[in-house]
Design an enzyme around this catalytic site. Sequence first.
Site, PDB file in Angstrom:
ATOM      1  N   TYR A 138       0.821  -1.211   0.000  1.00 31.62           N
ATOM      2  CA  TYR A 138       0.000   0.000   0.000  1.00 31.62           C
ATOM      3  C   TYR A 138       0.859   1.266   0.000  1.00 31.62           C
ATOM      4  O   TYR A 138       0.437   2.303   0.482  1.00 31.62           O
ATOM      5  CB  TYR A 138      -0.901   0.031   1.253  1.00 31.62           C
ATOM      6  N   LYS A 184       5.384 -15.124   1.323  1.00 29.94           N
ATOM      7  CA  LYS A 184       5.206 -15.613  -0.051  1.00 29.94           C
ATOM      8  C   LYS A 184       6.569 -15.525  -0.706  1.00 29.94           C
ATOM      9  O   LYS A 184       6.732 -15.035  -1.822  1.00 29.94           O
ATOM     10  CB  LYS A 184       4.146 -14.765  -0.777  1.00 29.94           C
ATOM     11  N   ASP A 217      -1.017 -18.302   0.720  1.00 26.65           N
ATOM     12  CA  ASP A 217      -2.084 -19.110   0.109  1.00 26.65           C
ATOM     13  C   ASP A 217      -2.380 -20.330   0.976  1.00 26.65           C
ATOM     14  O   ASP A 217      -3.539 -20.667   1.243  1.00 26.65           O
ATOM     15  CB  ASP A 217      -1.707 -19.504  -1.334  1.00 26.65           C
ATOM     16  N   ASP A 241      -4.889  -7.700   4.885  1.00 28.38           N
ATOM     17  CA  ASP A 241      -6.206  -7.258   4.422  1.00 28.38           C
ATOM     18  C   ASP A 241      -7.046  -8.452   3.985  1.00 28.38           C
ATOM     19  O   ASP A 241      -8.201  -8.616   4.387  1.00 28.38           O
ATOM     20  CB  ASP A 241      -6.028  -6.277   3.254  1.00 28.38           C
ATOM     21  N   ASP A 245     -10.516 -10.423   6.058  1.00 26.64           N
ATOM     22  CA  ASP A 245     -11.879 -10.636   5.554  1.00 26.64           C
ATOM     23  C   ASP A 245     -12.238 -12.118   5.665  1.00 26.64           C
ATOM     24  O   ASP A 245     -13.355 -12.472   6.042  1.00 26.64           O
ATOM     25  CB  ASP A 245     -12.026 -10.176   4.096  1.00 26.64           C
TER      26      ASP A 245
END
Length: 349
Positions: A138, A184, A217, A241, A245
């Site tokens: 971001y 990752k 993942d 983020d 969710d």
Amino acid sequence: MSAPRRIAVIPGDGIGHEVIPAGLAVLTRAAESGGFPLAFEHFDWGCEHYRRTGRMMAADALDRLADFDAIYLGAIGAPDVPDHVSIWEMVLPIRQRFDQYVNLRPMKLLPGVTGPLAGRGPADVDMICVRENSEGEYSGIGCLDADGAREEAIFTRRGIERIVRYAFELAARRPRRLLASATKSNALRHSMVLWDEVVEQVARDFPQVSWRKYHVDALAARMVTAPQGLDVIVGSNLFGDILTDLGAAISGSLGLAPGANLNPERLHPSMFEPIHGSAPDIAGQGIANPIGAVWAGALMLDHLGAPEAARRIEHAIAAVLADGDVRTPDLGGHATTADMTRALAARLP
Ligand code: IPM
Ligand code: MG
């Protein structure tokens, strides 16, 4: 009584105008009965302000917000204003200017709530995400032209270190003392390689914490298949983020989930918000679940130094959900925002 804590209230857009008044009602009651006065100042910033003035917030908004003890935010966004405009003129500048580098998001399935994972109950889903909130994906740095776009992720060693340390400190204080780092580094061969290196270094200072790294993942899959093995999760801005969710979904509803944007050193105000958005599809109907906003308010009281009042609110939330009589539509019921707010207030001792 001590001097009131000054709170900047920004309901924002959509259901922000419904859940923030609900949150204020519950907060005021919990704080004042504990001798902890709050003084609220309201700001009408958001997409309506943008339509009127061409700006999401007043030009001197950030300077004005700097004087408050905390910021209580509803939700930002409207269908006729591009999200990258509304968000980049409001939410992200506030997080970055006030160096709110920790985004703390509990993900907890509470008794009385039916989650979507078959056979899983409250004992299985009890985690908290420590999301890096000031840099990473971001950064906002990049360009977009006719040929394409470029988006630069910025990971500083200091930025990674401080968020990872915060997460380990939190894990060390929790009963299970587990930490999962979202990485990752198999594909992101610069930033996430550094991330892993810093995690390993910081981990040496916390021998009492068992930690593991997961590619993000695989971690997402694990949150669904084996959530009982997860406790504290630390991740970059974008990974956090996405995972939060998912965490809210497996906790039963996005409408329940709170978030705290913290400047742990308290050099600047921190900001508290439900993690849901402005939900234009249900805005104006009075049926939004106020619990995410109310719980965010509890996190704010905790941060401001009123942990007893925060606990009273959290108990009221747990009690109302466990009773199960009052449920907003996101929880499968027909209750309104006002019904839920009354039920919460009635459960405050
Ligand atoms: C959140 C939101 C924001 C984010 C959006 C609105 C930019 O999804 O708080 O999780 O990605 O941080
Ligand atoms: Mg989000």
